[in-house]
Design an enzyme around this catalytic site. Sequence first.
Site, PDB file in Angstrom:
ATOM      1  N   SER A  40       0.866  -1.176   0.000  1.00  0.00           N
ATOM      2  CA  SER A  40       0.000   0.000   0.000  1.00  0.00           C
ATOM      3  C   SER A  40       0.904   1.228   0.000  1.00  0.00           C
ATOM      4  O   SER A  40       1.835   1.310  -0.785  1.00  0.00           O
ATOM      5  CB  SER A  40      -0.939  -0.037   1.216  1.00  0.00           C
ATOM      6  OG  SER A  40      -1.847   1.045   1.184  1.00  0.00           O
ATOM      7  N   HIS A  67      -2.787  -0.723  -3.300  1.00  0.00           N
ATOM      8  CA  HIS A  67      -3.921   0.191  -3.231  1.00  0.00           C
ATOM      9  C   HIS A  67      -3.709   1.335  -4.216  1.00  0.00           C
ATOM     10  O   HIS A  67      -2.743   2.090  -4.091  1.00  0.00           O
ATOM     11  CB  HIS A  67      -4.076   0.738  -1.809  1.00  0.00           C
ATOM     12  CG  HIS A  67      -4.459  -0.306  -0.815  1.00  0.00           C
ATOM     13  ND1 HIS A  67      -4.595  -0.063   0.522  1.00  0.00           N
ATOM     14  CD2 HIS A  67      -4.749  -1.621  -0.960  1.00  0.00           C
ATOM     15  CE1 HIS A  67      -4.938  -1.166   1.150  1.00  0.00           C
ATOM     16  NE2 HIS A  67      -5.028  -2.133   0.264  1.00  0.00           N
ATOM     17  N   ASP A 159      -4.802  -4.504   5.893  1.00  0.00           N
ATOM     18  CA  ASP A 159      -5.095  -5.332   4.723  1.00  0.00           C
ATOM     19  C   ASP A 159      -3.967  -6.347   4.525  1.00  0.00           C
ATOM     20  O   ASP A 159      -2.789  -6.009   4.600  1.00  0.00           O
ATOM     21  CB  ASP A 159      -5.239  -4.450   3.484  1.00  0.00           C
ATOM     22  CG  ASP A 159      -5.830  -5.210   2.306  1.00  0.00           C
ATOM     23  OD1 ASP A 159      -6.311  -6.340   2.510  1.00  0.00           O
ATOM     24  OD2 ASP A 159      -5.823  -4.662   1.189  1.00  0.00           O
TER      25      ASP A 159
END
Length: 885
Positions: A40, A67, A159
């Site tokens: 991310s 992401h 995540d």
Amino acid sequence: MPSSRPGAPDVVRRPLLVTLNPPTRSTDPVAPRIVGLGASAGGLVPLEQFLGHVPPNSGMAYIVVQHLDPSQKALLAELLQRTTAMPVREAEHELRVEPDCVYVIPPNAELSVVQGMLALKTPAAPRGLRLPINVLFSSLARYQGEQAVAVVLSGMGADGTLGLQAIKAVGGLTAVQQPDTAQFDAMPKSAIAAGYADIVAPPAELPARIQTYLTRLTALAKEPGNKARQEDADAAQSSPGLSPMQTVFRVLRERTRHDFSSYKPNTLRRRVDRRMAIHAIPTLAQYADFLQDNSQEVDLLFKEVLIGVTKFFRDTAVWEHLAEEVMPELLARRNNEHALRAWVIGCSSGEEAYSLAIEFTEAIQRLPTAHEFSLQIFASDLSPDAISVARRGQYPLSIRHDVSDDRLARFFSAHDTYYQINKNIRDMVLFAQHDVLLDPPFTRLDLIACRNLMIYLDASLQRWLVPLLHYSLRPGGVLLLGTSETVGRFNRLFTALNSKLRIYLRQDNVSAVGIDFPVQPRRPGPTESKEIYVSPSNSTATTRNLQEAADQVLLQVYSPAAVVVSSQGDIVYISGRTGKYLEPAAGKANWNFHAMMREGLSARVADALNQAAAQKEAVHLRGLKVQTPGGAIQTVDVTVQALQDSAALKDMFIVVFRDVAPSPARSKRRKSQSAEQAEELQQYLDEVQSLREQNHTTREELQTTNEELQSANEQLQSTNEELQSSNEELSTSKEEMQSMNEELQTINTELQTKLDDLALAQSDLSNILNSIDIAILFLDQGLNVRRYTDRAAKIINIRESDLGRPLSDLTTKLEYPALNDDAADTLRTLATCEKEIHTSDNRWFSVRIIPYRRLDNVIDGVVVTLVDISASKALESSLRADASA
């Protein structure tokens, strides 16, 4: 290791790795092993470092999920291509995964792997709540099973953590970036804190660590014979008298209190091999030594062998039969007893226990008349982490694949990222950390679900466990086993209600193993046979002579039931049949004598224990009334004696129970009693009255306390709901801000890359301009200096600080006063102006003024070029002079 074929039996938390959602492996024999990379914020650099150290012929495929801003075109594939020789391409739907290739997730998509092909779909969750890394990792767990590899790199949030859990549940490898090397360490720290990281290292070291693990694990799997011989050869290097595997069992037992030595060795050895491969330890003896010096590794190995994932309503046929046949019959048999009890052994994260609660709720709702039935479910497991998850009752949105929409609406509350089990179902289940092979069992049960536990025990423990389950059930109770398990030779204890589905009915009026209260089997020592301590026949075989055999029979059959208790009331020894007098208390298993005494004995025997502690003589209690398990009233004489003859029995007491036969009815009752008997009776009456008054006072105080606690509990509950609501709002806002920040980080990285490219292009341009022998001056639309070459600075008096100054402000060696006016005319008319101009130092230049045209065909200034023509002018003058001569 249990079969991972589709339709495998339901799995609860067991001491080995179990796959509940079996991997749907590709039939392609050359399907590559896939490595999932999740990142991310701050993930570009570690991704480049990781892929930069992957050899181009590793034979594995790499799938990158980061992401991304769903509204912007991503440049991630182009950026990563600069660091690896492997082809990097953006993922496409139904694109087959090839080895030695890198696939990158596109914006506004969820990427998964299905049957060896990439699958893309638009995320259903709103921005800020999407977890694409978990989606990829979970699909790898389903598709590749123990061959799956997952890597979590820099990023904010959590995540990837649940995805790593799925990977570990099927025996795959998980790796995490070392947090202190990450720009944003929230994602790596979340995975490490959850205990799902097998390897923790900087990104550049992870490829080599992963390859070492895979190579080591493959070597261990291909050489079982050499491995066994190596274990025997290395036995002397471990603890004296113990083989390396026995040393592993001993260390686990000392650290965790749980003994795995009686479990099937092959399945446990695979878990040990996996830990050896992670640490690159070549022999089991070396790993045993490493384990003794590393308590953290003991904890990790314990969690490794306990990994298990279950699901709601696993094996649909079992649950359908339970709902349609077993549950109605069970309720009919318990028509006079409305409180039912069940035990789910190895409940893992609670799905099976909650499934049973839902089935029961639906069953009583189908009854034709009003009912008052209730069900108390005891759900136990070895792992405290699993119990913690089960108690929360929160499950991912993916359970919608296992639970019908109707049940989701009736028994769950939907949240943004999870389903919460409803309170009425949650209150039916009591979760407890419990070892069925070590702790006292729950008793007086109507149903026991013990699915897929016995297949991992050796034969001796299986022969001990089945009678224990029989003992724990009430008459007419039901036993539910896994589809690969049976009751074995204990057909006299259970009859099959459905042999295919492994559902059994308890047989009544049958003694399980000749004892009234099963006691935990002794564990074998390092040189002892396991069969000696769990088989009654072997116990008899070890009797030394006839006198010992006769004494043993007399003690077990004809001596009165007795228990030895400590000064705190804990039972340390049981002799004879004590089931009439003792009963395990409901709730968490408890071996305390006071908690186990049946009604009618507790108060009097407790007083006798206190009295015996203060005197040497035995205390005799006569004529006590106790209700037996069958409902009859039994008269009992109890003797309590302090034990002082042996140092080993110091501060202990023996409690002896003797049944009193009912006396024949007397034809006549004495009409009068002696004064002594009347006085004794009066004392008893006074004592009873005093106890009643104390009881009344205690009850009033207890009621007042309960009311105060109820009020405080209601206030706390209200406050908790308000805090929970605020926390959910803050959590949503935080996740949205986190997602936006991650997208901005990615865009910033891409912009920085563009700036680097622009700086490089500018350097190239400067070098080109300065390498040619032409003076060039760039002017903007206001005829201000924008750029110039070093050659131009020698003709026009200009330096770096003059950038942005008007051309008219500059002095020059050119005898060209109309330079500014000609530049303005060119900008206005777009006509090229070219003149030969003399300089103050007797040089000539060809001055050319042309419009500055951008790539989008917009005029944005003029370009002035000055070419030195002094030589040609001199030659021209010479020729003219010769011609005139």
